[in-house]
Design a protein around this motif. Structure first.
Motif, PDB file in Angstrom:
ATOM      1  N   ASN A 495     101.479  55.542  55.463  1.00  0.00           N
ATOM      2  CA  ASN A 495     100.274  55.644  54.248  1.00  0.00           C
ATOM      3  C   ASN A 495      99.254  56.412  54.676  1.00  0.00           C
ATOM      4  OD1 ASN A 495      99.016  55.360  52.037  1.00  0.00           O
ATOM      5  ND2 ASN A 495      98.380  53.135  52.402  1.00  0.00           N
ATOM      6  N   GLU A 496      98.870  55.848  56.152  1.00  0.00           N
ATOM      7  CA  GLU A 496      97.747  56.569  56.868  1.00  0.00           C
ATOM      8  C   GLU A 496      97.693  57.931  57.085  1.00  0.00           C
ATOM      9  OE1 GLU A 496      95.228  56.372  60.988  1.00  0.00           O
ATOM     10  OE2 GLU A 496      96.702  54.486  60.553  1.00  0.00           O
ATOM     11  N   HIS A 499      99.605  59.740  53.157  1.00  0.00           N
ATOM     12  CA  HIS A 499      99.146  59.193  52.091  1.00  0.00           C
ATOM     13  C   HIS A 499      99.769  58.948  50.921  1.00  0.00           C
ATOM     14  CE1 HIS A 499      95.697  60.927  53.918  1.00  0.00           C
ATOM     15  NE2 HIS A 499      96.126  61.884  54.027  1.00  0.00           N
ATOM     16  N   TYR A 500     101.198  58.018  51.627  1.00  0.00           N
ATOM     17  CA  TYR A 500     102.127  57.456  50.379  1.00  0.00           C
ATOM     18  C   TYR A 500     102.177  55.966  50.774  1.00  0.00           C
ATOM     19  CZ  TYR A 500     106.258  56.709  47.819  1.00  0.00           C
ATOM     20  OH  TYR A 500     107.174  56.439  46.892  1.00  0.00           O
ATOM     21  N   SER A 501     101.887  55.342  49.474  1.00  0.00           N
ATOM     22  CA  SER A 501     102.039  53.500  49.830  1.00  0.00           C
ATOM     23  C   SER A 501     103.537  53.280  49.434  1.00  0.00           C
ATOM     24  CB  SER A 501     100.730  53.196  48.702  1.00  0.00           C
ATOM     25  OG  SER A 501     100.984  51.593  48.968  1.00  0.00           O
TER      26      SER A 501
END
Length: 867
Positions: A495-496, A499-501
Motif C-alpha cells: 500500500n505504501e 498505493h493499493y489497499s
C-alpha cells in the motif's frame, strides 16, 4: 401332448394379444380357466400359482384375483431406453434381429462417435440377450479395448489371436459375451484375420459378439448387422431433457439429498453442444452436483440447489432456438420454474459408476467434516494456491519452472516482461523475510505465482474467486498468527509503495501462499551407480533435464577407492536422497549389488536394483575388437552373449521363497500358501508367517534370507521389510490361477473376472469341512457390515474374508486354534470392536455351529484396523 399348465399359459398369451389390440390388459381370472379346461377350481388355482412362481405370470391383489403375463415376459430391456420409439428405434430393431437370429445370435457391429452411448447400448444388448436366454444369466464378460492396448501390440495380438496364434478369443470362451472396442486402432492385417475368424465362426460356443468402431474408420469389419448410433447432439430435445433428468435423479439418489435446478439451466444443458456427447454431459452434471453438494453442507441445507456458477464459465446458456424448437421446449418445460429431483430412479445398469458416485459424495462429506473441525487444512490451502498459480501461468503464457531452478537472470527477465520490477523486488524481499521468520524454504513456483497474483490484483483489477467463508478466514488467522502478521505487514508495504489497499479477504489470499502442507506426497527416486568418473552424473543430469524434474541422482565409483569407502559413501547418499518411498538403482556391474543389499538390511529402505551392464559390454566389445578383424563376427558374438551376461550377473544360488502373511500365521496365510503350492509351477518355497509382531517377523525374515532368496511378501498390507517386494492378496485372487506365475514374477496380467468367484471356486475343491454354499449365504452380509463400520479397502476385505474362512475350517476340523495372550490394555482398547464383531459374526456361528473365541476376534480386528 400339451399339459394343462401349458394350455393355460398359451390361453393367457392369446388373451393378452387380443387385449393389446383393444389397448387394454384385463387379464384372466380362475373361473375363466375352469370353464376353458373344464377342471376343478382348486386344480386351476394350483396351476396358475405354479406359473406365478415360475415368473411367467403375475397376479393382482384384488378380488377376484386376475392373472397377467409377467412384466418380464411382456417387456424387454430396450423398453426403458430413452429414444426406443424414436432416435434409437432402428438401432434396437437391428439389435433384436441379430440376437434372435435362428441358430444363434449374429455378431453385432456398432458404429458410433465417442460419447454417443456405445457402452450403455452394449450393456442393454447384453441384458436383453440374457433375458431372452440366448446366453446364460451368469455369462462371463470378456472385453478387448484396442484403444488401451494400442501401445502394446504383442499383448493386443495375444488377446485377439492367442499366444503363438493358436487359440483366438472366440475359441477361448464359451457361453460368454465377447467385445472388441475401438477396433479402428487395428491394422489391416489384424482386420483381415478377424474377418476370416468371423467368416468361419458358426457360434457353436453360444457367444454374444459385439464390435465397435468410429464412423471415420475406413477399414471396417464385414458384419451384416451394423448399428449406427446417433450423435447425442443430434438427438431430439425431448430425449436430451429426459436423459438430463435421469442423470440428476441419479445424483440425487447417490447424494441422499433432493436436487433443485432452475428450468433455464436444465434447458441450457439440453441445448448445449458437447464435444464428447454423453461423457461430457455426465461429467458436467456430476461436477456441478458435487460443487453444489459441498455448498449445501456449508450452509446446512437439506437440499442441493444448483445455479449457473456451478457450471464452467465457458458454458453458454442463451443459445437461440428456432421457432419449432422453441415451441417444443415451452411444451416440455410446461411453465415450470424449476425441476426437483428426489432420486426416484431404478438402479443404473452400470454398477461400477453407481458405486463410484456414491463414494464421491461420501468422500466429499467426510472431507468437509474434517475441514469443519480443523478450519481449513494446509493441504487444502496449498491446492487453492497452486490452482491459482496454474491459472495465472496459463493466462499469461508464462512457462512454469521446476522447483530446483534458481531465480536466474534469464528467468527474472522473462518474468519482468509481465510483472513490474517493483512488484518482483518487494515480493522477493517478502519471501526472504518469511523464509527466515518461519524457518522454511519457498519453492520458486510460489515466488512466480505470488508475483503474478499481486500484479493481477493491483494492475489488472482481477482477484481470485473467494474459496473460503468468513468463519474460515477467522480460523486461518487464528491458526497461522505468524504468517498473518508477516502478510499484514507486506500488504501495508504494498500500500505504501504501490498505493493499493488490500482488504481482509485479499490479505488472506496472500497469506495462503505461505502455508505449507503437513504432508506432501512423495515418490520413489532414481539413483545411477556407475564405474568411472562422470558417467552416472551425466546420465542423471540428462534425465532430470529431459523430465524437467529433480528425482534422479548419481554416484560415480572411482576405480581407486576401496569397497569400504564406496559402501560408506553410498549409504550416506541413500539416507540423504530417500524421500520415504524408496530408491530404484540403475547400476552397471561389479559389487554394487552386494553393497546395496547390505544397505537394505541395515536401513530397511526399499531399494530395487536394475542391472544394465553397459560397462561390461563395452569392455567385452573392446577386447574382441583388439583380437578380431571381422566386424560382423564381433557384433553377432556380443549380441548372442548379452542374455548370458545378464543371467550370470543376476544369478543367485539360493532357493527362491515367498512368504504369505496374516496375523496368526494361520488362516488366510495358510490358504494362500496352499493355493500357491497347488497352482504355481515356479517351484518357489512358500512359508506362512505371522505379521502380528513386527520385530519377530523381521528377525525370522532376516534369518531366512541367509538361506533363501525372498522373492516377495503376499498379504493384506505391505510390512515394508528389507526392501522385499509386496504382492497384494487381491492381485492373486482377482486373476485366474493360470496367471499365478505371472503375478509371482511381477509380469502384468489383464484381469477379467470376479475376485470372490475365483476364491469360491478354489474353496470348492480345497475346503474339506466348510460347505461353500453356506459361505455364500453368510459372508457377503458379514463383509458389507464390516465395510460399513471400518471402510475397508479391497485388500482388507479379501484378507479378512480368507482369514475368517480359515478360522471356520480349523474349528470344524477339530484342529486346536491358536490362543493369543491379549493383555488388559488391548482388550479395553478393542472392547467396542469385539462387541461389534460378535454381533456381525453371530449368523456365521449359527450357520456353522461354531464360536469365535477372543483370539479369533483379535486377529480379525487386527486386519480391520491394520494393527
Amino acid at each position: 401332448m400339451a399339459t394343462n399348465k401349458e394350455k393355460i399359459y398359451k390361453y393367457i398369451q392369446k388373451q393378452f394379444l387380443k387385449d393389446q389390440e383393444d389397448g387394454d390388459d384385463k387379464g384372466v381370472d380362475t373361473e375363466e380357466i375352469v370353464d376353458y379346461l373344464n377342471i376343478k377350481r382348486s386344480n386351476a388355482s394350483a396351476l396358475l400359482n405354479q406359473l406365478v412362481k415360475e415368473n411367467l405370470l403375475e397376479k393382482t391383489t384384488t378380488r377376484p384375483v386376475h392373472y397377467h403375463l409377467s412384466y418380464k415376459i411382456c417387456h424387454n430391456a430396450f423398453d426403458d431406453v430413452v429414444g426406443s420409439n424414436n432416435s434409437l428405434a432402428e438401432s434396437i430393431r437391428q439389435a433384436k434381429a441379430a440376437i434372435n437370429f435362428p441358430g444363434g445370435a449374429l455378431p453385432i457391429h456398432i458404429v458410433a462417435t465417442p460419447g454417443s452411448g456405445t457402452t450403455y447400448f452394449s450393456k442393454i444388448i447384453i441384458k436383453y440377450a440374457k433375458d431372452q436366454k440366448i446366453i446364460p444369466a451368469d455369462a462371463t464378460y470378456h472385453e478387448i479395448n484396442c484403444l488401451l492396448l494400442e501401445d502394446k501390440p504383442q499383448q493386443l495380438n495375444e488377446e485377439l489371436f492367442g499366444k503363438d496364434d493358436n487359440i483366438d478369443l472366440l475359441q477361448r470362451y464359451k457361453n460368454s459375451v465377447v467385445i472388441i472396442n475401438h477396433y479402428e486402432k487395428l491394422d489391416s492385417a489384424q482386420i483381415y484375420r478377424i474377418n476370416h475368424i468371423l467368416d468361419e465362426y458358426k457360434n457353436q460356443n453360444n457367444n454374444l459378439i459385439i464390435l465397435s468402431t468410429v464412423p471415420t474408420n475406413e477399414n471396417k469389419i464385414n458384419i451384416p448387422i451394423q448399428i449406427k448410433l446417433p450423435l447425442f447432439n443430434e438427438r431430439p430435445l425431448s430425449e436430451k431433457l429426459t436423459i438430463i433428468e435421469m442423470m440428476f435423479e441419479k445424483q440425487a439418489k447417490n447424494s441422499g439429498k433432493p436436487i433443485i435446478v432452475g428450468s433455464d439451466l436444465v434447458l441450457g444443458l439440453a441445448k448445449h453442444v458437447y464435444d464428447r456427447g454423453f461423457k461430457s454431459l455426465s461429467k458436467l452434471i456430476t461436477l456441478a452436483s458435487a460443487k453444489a453438494y459441498l455448498r449445501s453442507l456449508d450452509n446446512n441445507e437439506s437440499s442441493i440447489n444448483i445455479n449457473h456458477g456451478d457450471l464452467p464459465d465457458t458454458f453458454v446458456f442463451n443459445k437461440t432456438l428456432d421457432v419449432k424448437d422453441f415451441q417444443e421446449a415451452e411444451e416440455l418445460i410446461n411453465n415450470r420454474e424449476r425441476f426437483i429431483f428426489k432420486g426416484n430412479i431404478k438402479e443404473n445398469t452400470n454398477d461400477i459408476e453407481r458405486r463410484y458416485e456414491e463414494k464421491l459424495y461420501k468422500t466429499l462429506n467426510n472431507k468437509y467434516q474434517n475441514l469443519s473441525q480443523e478450519g481449513l487444512s494446509p493441504e487444502k490451502i496449498q491446492r487453492i494456491v497452486f490452482t491459482r498459480v496454474e491459472k495465472l501461468f496459463n493466462e499469461y503464457g508464462f512457462k512454469r519452472r521446476a522447483d530446483n531452478n534458481p531465480r536466474n537472470a534469464e528467468t527474472l527477465q522473462e518474468l519482468s516482461k509481465i510483472v513490474p520490477q517493483n512488484i518482483i523486488n518487494l515480493t522477493s524481499k517478502f519471501l526472504t523475510k518469511a523464509s527466515k521468520k518461519l524457518d522454511r524454504k519457498f519453492n520458486h513456483s510460489i515466488f512466480y505465482g505470488l508475483c503474478l497474483h499481486i500484479n493481477s490484483v493491483i494492475n489488472l483489477g482481477t482477484s481470485s474467486h473467494q474459496e473460503i467463508s468468513d468463519l474460515k478466514i477467522i480460523k486461518i488467522r487464528e491458526t497461522y498468527p505468524k504468517e498473518y502478521d508477516l502478510t499484514h505487514a507486506f500488504a501495508a508495504q504494498l500500500n505504501e509503495y504501490l498505493h493499493y489497499s488490500f482488504d481482509e479477504e485479499q490479505i488472506i489470499n496472500l497469506l495462503m501462499f505461505l502455508i505449507e502442507p503437513k504432508q506432501t506426497k512423495e515418490h520413489p527416486v532414481v539413483l545411477y551407480a556407475m564405474h568411472g568418473k562422470g558417467a552416472a552424473h551425466c546420465l542423471s543430469e540428462v534425465t532430470n533435464k529431459l523430465n524437467d524434474t529433480y528425482n534422479s541422482f548419481a554416484y560415480d565409483m572411482q576405480l581407486n577407492k576401496s569397497l569400504d569407502e564406496v559402501y560408506s559413501e553410498l549409504r550416506s547418499l541413500v539416507l540423504k536422497i530417500n524421500r520415504g518411498q524408496g530408491i530404484i538403482v540403475i547400476y552397471d556391474m561389479g559389487s554394487f549389488k552386494d553393497i546395496f543389499n547390505r544397505i537394505i538390511d541395515e536401513t530397511n529402505i526399499p531399494i530395487r536394483l536394475i542391472n544394465i551392464p553397459i560397462t561390461l559390454v563395452g569392455l567385452e566389445v573392446t577386447r574382441r575388437a583388439l583380437n578380431a578383424t571381422n566386424i560382423d563376427d564381433i557384433y553377432h558374438d556380443v549380441l548372442s552373449n548379452l542374455q548370458t551376461w545378464n543371467n550370470n550377473n543376476t544369478a543367485n544360488n539360493k532357493q527362491n521363497m515367498i512368504i504369505t502373511l496374516c496375523h496368526t500365521g494361520e488362516g488366510g496365510a495358510v490358504q494362500l500358501k496352499d493355493y500357491i503350492e497347488q497352482y504355481s509351477h515356479l517351484q518357489f518355497v512358500v512359508k506362512a508367517m505371522s505379521i502380528s509382531d513386527r520385530d519377530v517377523l523381521a528377525k525370522n525374515v532376516q534369518d531366512l534370507r541367509k538361506i533363501y532368496n525372498i522373492r516377495s511378501f503376499i498379504g493384506t498390507y505391505n510390512p515394508n521389510l528389507f526392501g522385499i517386494p509386496f504382492i497384494s492378496i487381491t492381485k492373486v485372487f482377482e486373476n485366474s490361477h493360470k496367471d499365478l506365475d505371472k503375478i509371482l514374477s511381477f509380469i502384468p496380467v489383464h484381469s477379467n473376472s470376479s475376485t470372490y468367484d475365483r476364491i469360491y471356486d478354489y474353496y470348492n475343491e480345497e475346503l474339506k469341512y466348510t460347505p461353500v454354499d453356506k459361505l455364500k449365504e453368510t459372508m457377503p452380509q458379514v463383509l458389507d457390515s464390516l465395510n460399513e463400520q471400518y471402510e475397508l479397502n479391497e485388500d482388507q476385505r479379501i484378507g479378512v474374508f480368507t482369514h475368517i474362512v480359515g478360522i471356520i475350517e480349523n474349528a470344524l476340523s477339530g484342529k486346536p486354534r491358536q490362543q493369543i495372550d491379549i493383555n488388559v490394555q488391548k482388550m479395553r482398547a478393542l472392547e467396542s470392536d469385539f462387541a461389534y464383531l460378535e454381533k456381525v459374526l453371530a449368523p456365521v456361528e449359527k450357520k456353522f455351529n461354531m464360536v469365535f473365541n477372543n483370539s479369533d476376534l483379535y486377529t480379525i480386528a487386527a486386519i480391520l484396523k491394520k494393527l
